[in-house]
Motif scaffolding. Structure first.
Motif, PDB file in Angstrom:
ATOM      1  N   LEU A  74       0.887  -1.266  -0.079  1.00  0.00           N
ATOM      2  CA  LEU A  74       0.006   0.206   0.097  1.00  0.00           C
ATOM      3  C   LEU A  74       0.794   1.319   0.036  1.00  0.00           C
ATOM      4  CD1 LEU A  74      -2.519  -0.545   2.930  1.00  0.00           C
ATOM      5  CD2 LEU A  74      -3.083  -0.881   0.359  1.00  0.00           C
ATOM      6  N   SER A  75       0.371   2.443  -0.566  1.00  0.00           N
ATOM      7  CA  SER A  75       1.151   3.605  -0.350  1.00  0.00           C
ATOM      8  C   SER A  75       0.923   4.462   0.586  1.00  0.00           C
ATOM      9  CB  SER A  75       0.739   4.440  -1.605  1.00  0.00           C
ATOM     10  OG  SER A  75      -0.866   4.943  -1.639  1.00  0.00           O
ATOM     11  N   ILE A  76      -0.030   3.909   1.607  1.00  0.00           N
ATOM     12  CA  ILE A  76      -0.303   4.585   2.934  1.00  0.00           C
ATOM     13  C   ILE A  76       0.814   4.313   3.700  1.00  0.00           C
ATOM     14  CG2 ILE A  76      -1.917   4.661   4.723  1.00  0.00           C
ATOM     15  CD1 ILE A  76      -4.059   3.254   2.959  1.00  0.00           C
ATOM     16  N   ARG A  77       1.271   5.762   4.160  1.00  0.00           N
ATOM     17  CA  ARG A  77       2.641   5.905   4.795  1.00  0.00           C
ATOM     18  C   ARG A  77       2.209   5.508   6.375  1.00  0.00           C
ATOM     19  NH1 ARG A  77       6.151   4.732   2.046  1.00  0.00           N
ATOM     20  NH2 ARG A  77       4.407   3.461   1.522  1.00  0.00           N
ATOM     21  N   ASN A  78       1.314   6.046   7.124  1.00  0.00           N
ATOM     22  CA  ASN A  78       0.905   5.885   8.399  1.00  0.00           C
ATOM     23  C   ASN A  78       0.052   4.580   8.647  1.00  0.00           C
ATOM     24  OD1 ASN A  78       2.103   8.587   8.826  1.00  0.00           O
ATOM     25  ND2 ASN A  78       0.435   9.300   7.780  1.00  0.00           N
ATOM     26  N   ARG A  79       0.878   3.823   9.385  1.00  0.00           N
ATOM     27  CA  ARG A  79       0.349   2.495  10.034  1.00  0.00           C
ATOM     28  C   ARG A  79       0.788   2.403  11.256  1.00  0.00           C
ATOM     29  NH1 ARG A  79       2.160  -0.981   4.776  1.00  0.00           N
ATOM     30  NH2 ARG A  79       2.015   0.334   3.239  1.00  0.00           N
ATOM     31  N   ILE A  80      -0.585   2.748  12.135  1.00  0.00           N
ATOM     32  CA  ILE A  80      -0.199   2.613  13.635  1.00  0.00           C
ATOM     33  C   ILE A  80      -0.950   1.499  14.232  1.00  0.00           C
ATOM     34  CG2 ILE A  80      -0.750   4.178  15.747  1.00  0.00           C
ATOM     35  CD1 ILE A  80      -0.851   6.630  13.633  1.00  0.00           C
ATOM     36  N   PRO A  81      -0.182   0.580  14.992  1.00  0.00           N
ATOM     37  CA  PRO A  81      -0.916  -0.354  15.581  1.00  0.00           C
ATOM     38  C   PRO A  81      -1.478   0.039  17.163  1.00  0.00           C
ATOM     39  CG  PRO A  81       1.691  -0.459  15.898  1.00  0.00           C
ATOM     40  CD  PRO A  81       1.213   0.528  15.065  1.00  0.00           C
ATOM     41  N   VAL A 126      -5.533  -4.052  15.866  1.00  0.00           N
ATOM     42  CA  VAL A 126      -5.771  -3.420  14.679  1.00  0.00           C
ATOM     43  C   VAL A 126      -4.655  -2.574  14.438  1.00  0.00           C
ATOM     44  CG1 VAL A 126      -8.379  -3.351  14.914  1.00  0.00           C
ATOM     45  CG2 VAL A 126      -7.097  -1.474  15.741  1.00  0.00           C
ATOM     46  N   VAL A 127      -4.614  -2.282  13.162  1.00  0.00           N
ATOM     47  CA  VAL A 127      -3.507  -1.318  12.629  1.00  0.00           C
ATOM     48  C   VAL A 127      -4.310  -0.044  12.110  1.00  0.00           C
ATOM     49  CG1 VAL A 127      -1.629  -0.841  10.800  1.00  0.00           C
ATOM     50  CG2 VAL A 127      -1.764  -3.000  12.050  1.00  0.00           C
ATOM     51  N   ALA A 128      -4.201   1.155  12.534  1.00  0.00           N
ATOM     52  CA  ALA A 128      -4.804   2.334  11.910  1.00  0.00           C
ATOM     53  C   ALA A 128      -4.157   2.821  10.777  1.00  0.00           C
ATOM     54  CB  ALA A 128      -4.888   3.453  13.060  1.00  0.00           C
ATOM     55  N   LEU A 129      -4.797   2.891   9.477  1.00  0.00           N
ATOM     56  CA  LEU A 129      -4.206   3.412   8.272  1.00  0.00           C
ATOM     57  C   LEU A 129      -4.579   4.867   8.110  1.00  0.00           C
ATOM     58  CD1 LEU A 129      -4.943   0.195   6.247  1.00  0.00           C
ATOM     59  CD2 LEU A 129      -2.888   0.627   7.393  1.00  0.00           C
ATOM     60  N   ILE A 130      -3.474   5.783   7.651  1.00  0.00           N
ATOM     61  CA  ILE A 130      -4.019   7.007   7.551  1.00  0.00           C
ATOM     62  C   ILE A 130      -3.276   7.718   6.397  1.00  0.00           C
ATOM     63  CG2 ILE A 130      -4.261   9.216   8.375  1.00  0.00           C
ATOM     64  CD1 ILE A 130      -4.099   8.030  11.281  1.00  0.00           C
ATOM     65  N   LYS A 131      -3.524   8.154   5.158  1.00  0.00           N
ATOM     66  CA  LYS A 131      -2.699   8.620   4.126  1.00  0.00           C
ATOM     67  C   LYS A 131      -2.154   9.875   4.665  1.00  0.00           C
ATOM     68  CE  LYS A 131      -4.249   8.926   0.110  1.00  0.00           C
ATOM     69  NZ  LYS A 131      -5.029   9.030  -1.212  1.00  0.00           N
ATOM     70  N   ALA A 132      -0.904  10.119   4.072  1.00  0.00           N
ATOM     71  CA  ALA A 132      -0.163  11.027   4.545  1.00  0.00           C
ATOM     72  C   ALA A 132      -0.748  12.564   4.161  1.00  0.00           C
ATOM     73  CB  ALA A 132       1.196  11.136   3.814  1.00  0.00           C
ATOM     74  N   THR A 133      -1.612  12.550   3.067  1.00  0.00           N
ATOM     75  CA  THR A 133      -2.383  13.579   2.465  1.00  0.00           C
ATOM     76  C   THR A 133      -3.613  13.855   3.360  1.00  0.00           C
ATOM     77  OG1 THR A 133      -3.576  12.378   1.086  1.00  0.00           O
ATOM     78  CG2 THR A 133      -1.605  13.690   0.230  1.00  0.00           C
ATOM     79  N   GLU A 134      -3.863  13.003   4.338  1.00  0.00           N
ATOM     80  CA  GLU A 134      -5.081  13.347   5.243  1.00  0.00           C
ATOM     81  C   GLU A 134      -4.508  13.412   6.628  1.00  0.00           C
ATOM     82  OE1 GLU A 134      -8.044  13.568   3.738  1.00  0.00           O
ATOM     83  OE2 GLU A 134      -7.120  12.918   2.039  1.00  0.00           O
ATOM     84  N   LEU A 135      -3.411  13.644   6.911  1.00  0.00           N
ATOM     85  CA  LEU A 135      -3.043  14.011   8.422  1.00  0.00           C
ATOM     86  C   LEU A 135      -2.511  15.476   8.192  1.00  0.00           C
ATOM     87  CD1 LEU A 135      -2.116  12.708  10.955  1.00  0.00           C
ATOM     88  CD2 LEU A 135       0.287  12.597  10.165  1.00  0.00           C
ATOM     89  N   SER A 136      -2.923  16.154   9.176  1.00  0.00           N
ATOM     90  CA  SER A 136      -2.869  17.550   9.163  1.00  0.00           C
ATOM     91  C   SER A 136      -1.986  17.940  10.377  1.00  0.00           C
ATOM     92  CB  SER A 136      -4.288  18.396   9.449  1.00  0.00           C
ATOM     93  OG  SER A 136      -4.906  18.259   8.460  1.00  0.00           O
ATOM     94  N   LEU A 137      -1.429  18.818  10.631  1.00  0.00           N
ATOM     95  CA  LEU A 137      -0.219  19.518  11.766  1.00  0.00           C
ATOM     96  C   LEU A 137      -0.641  20.706  12.194  1.00  0.00           C
ATOM     97  CD1 LEU A 137       3.238  18.151  10.008  1.00  0.00           C
ATOM     98  CD2 LEU A 137       1.669  16.920  12.009  1.00  0.00           C
ATOM     99  N   ALA A 138      -0.885  20.701  13.312  1.00  0.00           N
ATOM    100  CA  ALA A 138      -0.962  22.112  14.218  1.00  0.00           C
ATOM    101  C   ALA A 138       0.195  22.211  15.089  1.00  0.00           C
ATOM    102  CB  ALA A 138      -2.238  22.061  14.810  1.00  0.00           C
ATOM    103  N   THR A 139       0.818  23.469  15.241  1.00  0.00           N
ATOM    104  CA  THR A 139       1.709  23.846  15.937  1.00  0.00           C
ATOM    105  C   THR A 139       1.168  24.070  17.574  1.00  0.00           C
ATOM    106  OG1 THR A 139       1.789  26.228  15.441  1.00  0.00           O
ATOM    107  CG2 THR A 139       3.494  24.676  14.297  1.00  0.00           C
ATOM    108  N   VAL A 140       1.750  23.867  18.425  1.00  0.00           N
ATOM    109  CA  VAL A 140       1.311  23.973  19.870  1.00  0.00           C
ATOM    110  C   VAL A 140       2.002  25.182  20.689  1.00  0.00           C
ATOM    111  CG1 VAL A 140       0.668  22.572  21.823  1.00  0.00           C
ATOM    112  CG2 VAL A 140       2.054  21.394  19.837  1.00  0.00           C
TER     113      VAL A 140
END
Length: 140
Positions: A74-81, A126-140
């Motif tokens: 898969l091209s999905i970069r984010n795979r979080i167990p 489970v493994v959570a799958l998140i496309k890099a284009t769907e992950l947003s970043l906010a500064t704290v």
């Protein structure tokens, strides 16, 4: 500012790779997982994203897919167990809460049929799958 995005996990930027218009930003979540976000170069500049910047990785629950085991090809970069901690099922959709290994919680909105077909119950790995284009970043 309040947001409707429930999935907000703190982390720290580990690298920024800028292209012409887009950049990939890698961050290490407080639980130790590394995630990748694809954001505009303008966002990198506006937010001052650089190695060491404290961020909050955010993703809508409708952009989180679930797998019951490791997935390859898969091209999905984010795979979080993680482990399912709860499921709230409606007539068509379900909300699945996942405790992420190392800390943090993700919520996935999936169809009720997917919950049944995957055999998801409290305690399921489970493994959570998140496309890099769907992950947003906010500064704290």
């Amino acid at each position: 500012m309040s947001l409707s995005i429930r999935n907000q996990i703190p982390g720290t930027v580990t690298s920024v790779t800028a292209g012409e218009a887009m950049a990939t930003v890698k961050a290490r979540l407080d639980g130790g997982q590394e995630v990748t976000a694809a954001v505009t170069v303008d966002a990198v500049k506006d937010l001052g994203l650089a190695e060491g910047t404290a961020v909050r990785a955010m993703v809508k629950s409708t952009d989180v897919s679930l797998a019951t085991g490791p997935v390859s090809g898969l091209s999905i970069r984010n795979r979080i167990p993680g482990t399912v901690t709860g499921i709230t099922a409606g007539a068509a959709m379900a909300t699945v809460h996942v405790a992420v290994e190392g800390g943090g919680v993700l919520t996935a909105a999936v169809t009720r049929d997917a919950v049944t077909e995957l055999g998801l119950t409290t305690g399921s790995a489970v493994v959570a799958l998140i496309k890099a284009t769907e992950l947003s970043l906010a500064t704290v």
